[in-house]
Design an enzyme around this catalytic site. Structure first.
Site, PDB file in Angstrom:
ATOM      1  CB  CYS A   1      -0.923   0.021   1.200  1.00 12.17           C
ATOM      2  SG  CYS A   1      -1.958  -1.422   1.290  1.00 12.17           S
TER       3      CYS A   1
ATOM      4  CG  HIS B   1      -3.396   3.196   2.572  1.00 16.47           C
ATOM      5  ND1 HIS B   1      -3.843   2.886   1.304  1.00 16.47           N
ATOM      6  CD2 HIS B   1      -3.412   2.032   3.268  1.00 16.47           C
ATOM      7  CE1 HIS B   1      -4.100   1.594   1.244  1.00 16.47           C
ATOM      8  NE2 HIS B   1      -3.862   1.055   2.420  1.00 16.47           N
TER       9      HIS B   1
ATOM     10  CG  ASN C   1      -6.749  -1.161   1.672  1.00 10.01           C
ATOM     11  OD1 ASN C   1      -6.092  -0.761   0.720  1.00 10.01           O
ATOM     12  ND2 ASN C   1      -6.208  -1.642   2.781  1.00 10.01           N
TER      13      ASN C   1
HETATM   14  N1  ACO Z   1     -18.075  -8.978  10.410  1.00  6.76           N
HETATM   15  C1  ACO Z   1     -18.406  -9.228  11.701  1.00  6.76           C
HETATM   16  N2  ACO Z   1     -17.505  -9.523  12.635  1.00  6.76           N
HETATM   17  C2  ACO Z   1     -16.213  -9.551  12.288  1.00  6.76           C
HETATM   18  C3  ACO Z   1     -15.798  -9.302  10.963  1.00  6.76           C
HETATM   19  C4  ACO Z   1     -16.791  -9.011  10.006  1.00  6.76           C
HETATM   20  N3  ACO Z   1     -16.500  -8.766   8.728  1.00  6.76           N
HETATM   21  N4  ACO Z   1     -14.471  -9.391  10.902  1.00  6.76           N
HETATM   22  C5  ACO Z   1     -14.047  -9.683  12.147  1.00  6.76           C
HETATM   23  N5  ACO Z   1     -15.098  -9.793  12.977  1.00  6.76           N
HETATM   24  C6  ACO Z   1     -15.079 -10.104  14.400  1.00  6.76           C
HETATM   25  C7  ACO Z   1     -13.796 -10.746  14.813  1.00  6.76           C
HETATM   26  O1  ACO Z   1     -13.848 -12.135  14.563  1.00  6.76           O
HETATM   27  C8  ACO Z   1     -13.731 -10.426  16.282  1.00  6.76           C
HETATM   28  O2  ACO Z   1     -14.512 -11.369  16.997  1.00  6.76           O
HETATM   29  P1  ACO Z   1     -13.902 -12.054  18.297  1.00  6.76           P
HETATM   30  O3  ACO Z   1     -13.628 -10.924  19.236  1.00  6.76           O
HETATM   31  O4  ACO Z   1     -14.985 -12.966  18.690  1.00  6.76           O
HETATM   32  O5  ACO Z   1     -12.648 -12.724  17.802  1.00  6.76           O
HETATM   33  C9  ACO Z   1     -14.433  -9.076  16.383  1.00  6.76           C
HETATM   34  O6  ACO Z   1     -15.147  -8.912  15.162  1.00  6.76           O
HETATM   35  C10 ACO Z   1     -13.476  -7.919  16.575  1.00  6.76           C
HETATM   36  O7  ACO Z   1     -12.357  -8.148  15.744  1.00  6.76           O
HETATM   37  P2  ACO Z   1     -11.138  -7.159  15.695  1.00  6.76           P
HETATM   38  O8  ACO Z   1     -10.125  -7.725  14.759  1.00  6.76           O
HETATM   39  O9  ACO Z   1     -10.723  -6.745  17.043  1.00  6.76           O
HETATM   40  O10 ACO Z   1     -11.858  -5.927  15.006  1.00  6.76           O
HETATM   41  P3  ACO Z   1     -11.222  -4.537  14.715  1.00  6.76           P
HETATM   42  O11 ACO Z   1     -12.024  -3.492  15.325  1.00  6.76           O
HETATM   43  O12 ACO Z   1      -9.753  -4.558  14.900  1.00  6.76           O
HETATM   44  O13 ACO Z   1     -11.491  -4.429  13.138  1.00  6.76           O
HETATM   45  C11 ACO Z   1     -10.308  -4.667  11.089  1.00  6.76           C
HETATM   46  C12 ACO Z   1     -10.952  -5.383  12.274  1.00  6.76           C
HETATM   47  C13 ACO Z   1     -11.355  -3.848  10.379  1.00  6.76           C
HETATM   48  C14 ACO Z   1      -9.718  -5.700  10.151  1.00  6.76           C
HETATM   49  C15 ACO Z   1      -9.200  -3.732  11.644  1.00  6.76           C
HETATM   50  O14 ACO Z   1      -8.373  -4.460  12.498  1.00  6.76           O
HETATM   51  C16 ACO Z   1      -8.375  -3.118  10.581  1.00  6.76           C
HETATM   52  O15 ACO Z   1      -8.837  -2.319   9.802  1.00  6.76           O
HETATM   53  N6  ACO Z   1      -7.051  -3.411  10.559  1.00  6.76           N
HETATM   54  C17 ACO Z   1      -6.148  -2.854   9.617  1.00  6.76           C
HETATM   55  C18 ACO Z   1      -6.241  -3.656   8.376  1.00  6.76           C
HETATM   56  C19 ACO Z   1      -5.556  -2.995   7.222  1.00  6.76           C
HETATM   57  O16 ACO Z   1      -5.499  -1.808   7.105  1.00  6.76           O
HETATM   58  N7  ACO Z   1      -5.064  -3.847   6.329  1.00  6.76           N
HETATM   59  C20 ACO Z   1      -4.578  -3.442   5.093  1.00  6.76           C
HETATM   60  C21 ACO Z   1      -3.230  -2.851   5.165  1.00  6.76           C
HETATM   61  S1  ACO Z   1      -2.804  -2.262   3.636  1.00  6.76           S
HETATM   62  C22 ACO Z   1      -2.108  -3.432   2.545  1.00  6.76           C
HETATM   63  O17 ACO Z   1      -0.898  -3.507   2.423  1.00  6.76           O
HETATM   64  C23 ACO Z   1      -3.027  -4.336   1.730  1.00  6.76           C
END
Ligand code: ACO
Length: 326
Positions: free
Chosen positions: A113, A253, A283
């Protein structure tokens, strides 16, 4: 010294929209969760016959047009992507052929990214040394092709699209003021595609283990992103001799609205000082920043003399920020 800036921008997104409601049918998730946790409402998905170079081509034609130059005027093409059409030839070479940019050198750049910011830094260097006059820098992705639509942690995030810019000489006082690039390979396993390379060549096993798809530790990537977005932007500002108060528009980003909000907080900026379009595109990795920049230009949000900060982070881990006087 030559001042280097952006002469023209262009963007392209495929027609097909993938909404949160459709994702509710594929995995255990819901619109409300996706919107509150990420800010994303829909993403664009490339048509079956489209690949990354096709998206890159559409965005590039617009950028050339906006810059008022022809394909013949391009000296170098840099394509930042993690979803090349194929291993090789590079997507930049495929794009060179599509554009008919016969005089251009061409290569792909792999920094996930952050790739577009890395690409800009390269282009500025080539122009400042006098080696090239016009460099086309493209961020283009078909992330839908490497996304596991059975994994709710990742499939809600990613989309397809492209953004392109033409770099060249600009009047003194304008253009790119500084770059801050960084990498931390120790975090490589937080965000990756394991299979299909020389370590784990494609096989029935890599396919069965779904190692041809993006795997991600969302929580750790989130923490890293929050830390690095603010610090990279601050360091780029400092080396440009600017302060937070000078920022007219932040082009971050587009990974998660909460990551953008925490960067805004750290930079003492209100939300109207950031270009945000992740609600419509999700993203798009290396394409996110040029897509947001091209849209900001289209919407008239960028005026001559404005101070822009572009900042991104991604797999590698990598990050990059730049200060740009428009
Ligand atoms: N729908 C419903 N529930 C979900 C979903 C979904 N799509 N995805 C995860 N959950 C659940 C999880 O299983 C978890 O349940 P648990 O507590 O029973 O295990 C709960 O929701 C909370 O999960 P978290 O991972 O703590 O949620 P968070 O608030 O961190 O959000 C997310 C997750 C959106 C992925 C966030 O961590 C994020 O945006 N991270 C950065 C990711 C990113 O930017 N990646 C790309 C980088 S760029 C590149 O190089 C491609």
């Amino acid at each position: 010294e030559i001042s280097v800036g952006i002469l023209g921008t262009g963007k392209y997104v495929p027609e097909r929209r993938l909404t949160n409601q459709e994702l509710e049918q594929k995995v255990e998730t819901n619109d409300e969760w996706i919107v509150t946790r990420t800010g994303i409402r829909e993403r664009r998905i490339a048509a079956p016959e489209q690949a990354t170079s096709d998206l890159a081509y559409e965005a590039s034609v617009k950028a050339l047009d906006a810059a008022g130059i022809t394909a013949d005027d391009i000296d170098l093409i840099i394509v930042a992507t993690i979803t090349p059409d194929m291993f090789f030839p590079s997507t930049a070479c495929l794009l060179q052929e599509k554009l008919g940019a016969k005089k251009a050198a061409a290569f792909d750049l792999s920094a996930a990214c952050s790739g577009f910011i890395y690409g800009l830094a390269n282009a500025v260097g080539f122009i400042k040394t006098g080696m090239y006059r016009h460099v086309l820098v493209v961020g283009a992705e078909c992330l839908s092709r490497i996304t596991d639509y059975e994994d709710r942690n990742t499939c809600i995030l990613f989309g397809d699209g492209a953004g392109a810019v033409v770099l060249g000489q600009v009047p003194e006082g304008r253009g790119f003021k500084s770059f801050k690039l960084g990498a931390d390979g120790s975090g490589g396993e937080l965000l990756r595609i394991r299979g299909g390379g020389s370590r784990y060549p494609s096989s029935e096993e890599t396919i069965n283990n779904r190692h041809h798809f993006i795997e991600m530790n969302g929580r750790d990537v989130f923490k890293f992103a929050v830390r690095v977005m603010g610090s990279a932007a601050e360091e780029a500002l400092e080396s440009a001799g600017y302060s937070k108060a000078d920022i007219d528009l932040l082009i971050p980003h587009q990974a998660n609205i909460r990551i953008i909000q925490s960067a805004l907080e750290r930079l003492d900026l209100s939300e109207d000082k950031a270009m945000i379009n992740l609600d419509r595109y999700g993203n798009v990795s290396a394409a996110s920043i040029p897509l947001a920049l091209a849209e900001a230009v289209e919407e008239g949000r960028v005026k001559e003399g404005d101070c822009l900060v572009l900042v991104g982070f991604g797999g590698g881990l990598t990050w990059g920020a730049t200060v740009l006087k428009w």
